[in-house]
Each structure stands twice: as structure tokens, then as C-alpha cells.
Design an enzyme around this catalytic site. Sequence first.
Site, PDB file in Angstrom:
ATOM      1  N   SER A  45      -7.340  -8.962   2.994  1.00 22.31           N
ATOM      2  CA  SER A  45      -9.098  -8.986   2.533  1.00 22.31           C
ATOM      3  C   SER A  45      -9.199  -8.531   2.355  1.00 22.31           C
ATOM      4  O   SER A  45      -9.004  -7.100   2.325  1.00 22.31           O
ATOM      5  CB  SER A  45     -10.072  -9.612   3.762  1.00 22.31           C
ATOM      6  OG  SER A  45     -11.087  -9.870   2.780  1.00 22.31           O
ATOM      7  N   ASP A  71      -8.178   4.805   4.480  1.00 26.37           N
ATOM      8  CA  ASP A  71      -7.761   3.752   3.031  1.00 26.37           C
ATOM      9  C   ASP A  71      -8.955   2.829   2.904  1.00 26.37           C
ATOM     10  O   ASP A  71      -8.861   2.654   1.413  1.00 26.37           O
ATOM     11  CB  ASP A  71      -6.479   3.202   3.814  1.00 26.37           C
ATOM     12  CG  ASP A  71      -6.108   2.250   2.506  1.00 26.37           C
ATOM     13  OD1 ASP A  71      -5.446   3.272   1.444  1.00 26.37           O
ATOM     14  OD2 ASP A  71      -5.371   0.939   2.629  1.00 26.37           O
ATOM     15  N   CYS A 120     -10.377  -5.148  -0.478  1.00 27.57           N
ATOM     16  CA  CYS A 120     -11.380  -4.099  -0.881  1.00 27.57           C
ATOM     17  C   CYS A 120     -11.920  -4.445  -2.048  1.00 27.57           C
ATOM     18  O   CYS A 120     -11.984  -5.227  -3.016  1.00 27.57           O
ATOM     19  CB  CYS A 120     -10.707  -2.858  -0.512  1.00 27.57           C
ATOM     20  SG  CYS A 120      -9.555  -2.589  -2.014  1.00 27.57           S
ATOM     21  N   GLU A 122      -2.408  -4.533  -3.497  1.00 25.09           N
ATOM     22  CA  GLU A 122      -2.763  -5.765  -4.120  1.00 25.09           C
ATOM     23  C   GLU A 122      -2.945  -5.139  -5.746  1.00 25.09           C
ATOM     24  O   GLU A 122      -2.374  -5.499  -6.960  1.00 25.09           O
ATOM     25  CB  GLU A 122      -4.224  -5.912  -4.322  1.00 25.09           C
ATOM     26  CG  GLU A 122      -4.740  -6.818  -3.450  1.00 25.09           C
ATOM     27  CD  GLU A 122      -4.922  -6.484  -2.204  1.00 25.09           C
ATOM     28  OE1 GLU A 122      -4.675  -5.048  -1.578  1.00 25.09           O
ATOM     29  OE2 GLU A 122      -5.515  -7.258  -0.987  1.00 25.09           O
ATOM     30  N   CYS A 168      -9.710  -3.700  -5.277  1.00 21.39           N
ATOM     31  CA  CYS A 168      -8.994  -4.513  -5.376  1.00 21.39           C
ATOM     32  C   CYS A 168      -9.774  -5.717  -5.698  1.00 21.39           C
ATOM     33  O   CYS A 168      -9.133  -6.904  -6.486  1.00 21.39           O
ATOM     34  CB  CYS A 168      -7.651  -5.366  -4.143  1.00 21.39           C
ATOM     35  SG  CYS A 168      -7.435  -3.688  -3.753  1.00 21.39           S
ATOM     36  N   ASN A 225       0.639  -1.069   0.120  1.00 25.79           N
ATOM     37  CA  ASN A 225      -0.086   0.301   0.046  1.00 25.79           C
ATOM     38  C   ASN A 225       0.753   1.195   0.408  1.00 25.79           C
ATOM     39  O   ASN A 225       1.611   1.598   1.169  1.00 25.79           O
ATOM     40  CB  ASN A 225      -1.120  -0.015   1.309  1.00 25.79           C
ATOM     41  CG  ASN A 225      -1.986   1.144   1.307  1.00 25.79           C
ATOM     42  OD1 ASN A 225      -1.531   1.942   1.384  1.00 25.79           O
ATOM     43  ND2 ASN A 225      -3.041   0.787   1.606  1.00 25.79           N
TER      44      ASN A 225
END
Lengths: 166, 166
Positions: A91, A156, A93, A66, A96, A53
Site C-alpha cells: 500500500s 523508511d 505511503c 513507486e 507515493c 525501494n
Amino acid sequence: MHQMDAHGLRAALEEAQIGYAEGGIPIGSALFQTLDVSDSRAVTASPLGRGHNMRVQRDSPTLHAEISALENAGRLKALAYKNCTLYTTLSPCSMCTGAILLYGIPRVVIGENANFRGSEDLLRSHGVEVIVQDDDTCKELMARFIREKPELWFEDIGEVPETDSS
Amino acid sequence: MHQMDAHGLRAALEEAQIGYAEGGIPIGSALFQTLDVSDSRAVTASPLGRGHNMRVQRDSPTLHAEISALENAGRLKALAYKNCTLYTTLSPCSMCTGAILLYGIPRVVIGENANFRGSEDLLRSHGVEVIVQDDDTCKELMARFIREKPELWFEDIGEVPETDSS
């Protein structure tokens, strides 16, 4: 955990740890090509791309882990993605998830979904194989970050903190 | 078309035309803030961010037009997105749809969906207002590009051309 999945998730976790050390959001990801079509867990030693990120480091609202991994893999022909596993510490979002569906990546290994549960159901409904490892190292790093910088975390994931919405 | 929507879509189309002139994929987008809460079509004169597809220009597999516009808008607090319209010349793919859902952008104006129909249903199912303008200029530019560079187009939407999959 299968040996190759441990290898892939380790690359993603290393990226998350680099992100944390940079003062960023500690989520990492890596895209690996599958070596053996008879065993989707058998991936190449080196990823096609890995990343973390970059919200803080590049003032980026779209370089989630990702997306960074896909970006760092560069331009690939559509066929290349159909034979990959994407590893991610958290996990994914909805953005992604959408990127995974866009490129038809067939397999996603997730470090943990205790701190955030993304669109795993949408992935599964499109036939993507989703494996959640419930990895303690991933969970602890993410929980520590959210405790330390909750406002960054809310930014985010596009969530309005309760104090802002009054 | 409402005057403000024409203004927003024109900014997106300008971006698409810049992309075409650069030899890239001619899809453009712009994120505008809503000025008047009683009329969601009343947007500010200048966008928060605008951009176009950068696959060719930056060798980027993730900078679709909508992602570019969000990226160029920079880091915003979650609340800022809840009061915006995103304009885009072409129906958004699953990744861009996911980005819209991530940030909770409530309104999307699409130039056309004749050349490509993305995840409009998923947007609507999450309560996003989706307006398709069926704009001839958007349609003609995109159709011309797909005719000229089909392999680039397939790469951008992750589709394997029939000749590759044999």
C-alpha cells in the site's frame, strides 16, 4: 485475480525480491500502459518502468518502489500517465500517493495492505481505482523483512521507534 | 519576513536560480534543522540538504525541488525530520506534499503560490505550519520560466495542455 493484473503484480513482486536479495527493503512496483481502453485491466506486456525501494542500495530517502518505477519510466508527456496502471507490492505511503495524484494515474493495484496501510482513501477520494489483492507472497516477504530489520522499516516510513522517542 | 526564514528561503531561491541557469525548471528547496525548540524559525546556518528540480538535467520525473533537497540530505533517522523547516520557492505539488507528510516535517515556508498552488490545505489539515511569503523574486522567476517554456511546465505538473487533449 485478472490475468493481466497477475502479470503486472508479478513484475512488482520480482522487483521486491530483487530488493530483498540486495539487502534492501523488499517493496517493488511497475508502471504499465493500458492497451485496451474498453478494459483497463488489459496492459502491455512490458512495463513503461519498474523498480524497487533503493534506501539501502543508493542511500536514498525518496526512492520508494513507486518513485523508482516512475523514475525508471523516464520523462513522459502528461497524457501518457492517464492511461496506466501502477502495480505495487505494498500500500503506497503518502509520498507515493502524491506522485500517483500528481500524474493522474487512474488505476493502482496493490499487493497487500496488511503490513502497512497507506493513503488509499486519499487516492479513492480523487477518483483513482484502487484494488487490493491481499497477496500472500507479498505479505510474507514484507512481514519477514519487518521482523528482520525493524529499524530500517521505521526509517523508511518516517516513524520514530518507541525506544527513540523517550 | 523573519531573518532566519529569509536565510532559508534565500538558499531555496539560489537553488532555483542555479536550475534556471542550467536550462531547467527554476524551483529550489532547502531543508534546515531547527536550532531552538522555543522558536521554530531559528534554524541552523547550513541546511541538511538543498536541491532543485532536475527534470531536464537528469531526465527525472520525480526529482522535484523538495524531493531533491530531501534526497541530498541523505538518509536520516525519522526523529531528525520532526525538528525541521522545509523551504521551497513554489507551493508544493501533491508528491512533495506527500513527502513532507511521510517524514512529518512540521513547518514549510513557501516562496510563492501565485504561479501554482499545491496541496497546502492537505498540509494544514495534518497540522503542518505553512507560511506563504508571496516573494516577488520567486514569483518573477517562475512566471518568466512558464512564459518561456510552457510545455516543460505542463509536463512537470502532469497537466495535459489543451492542444494535446483534443
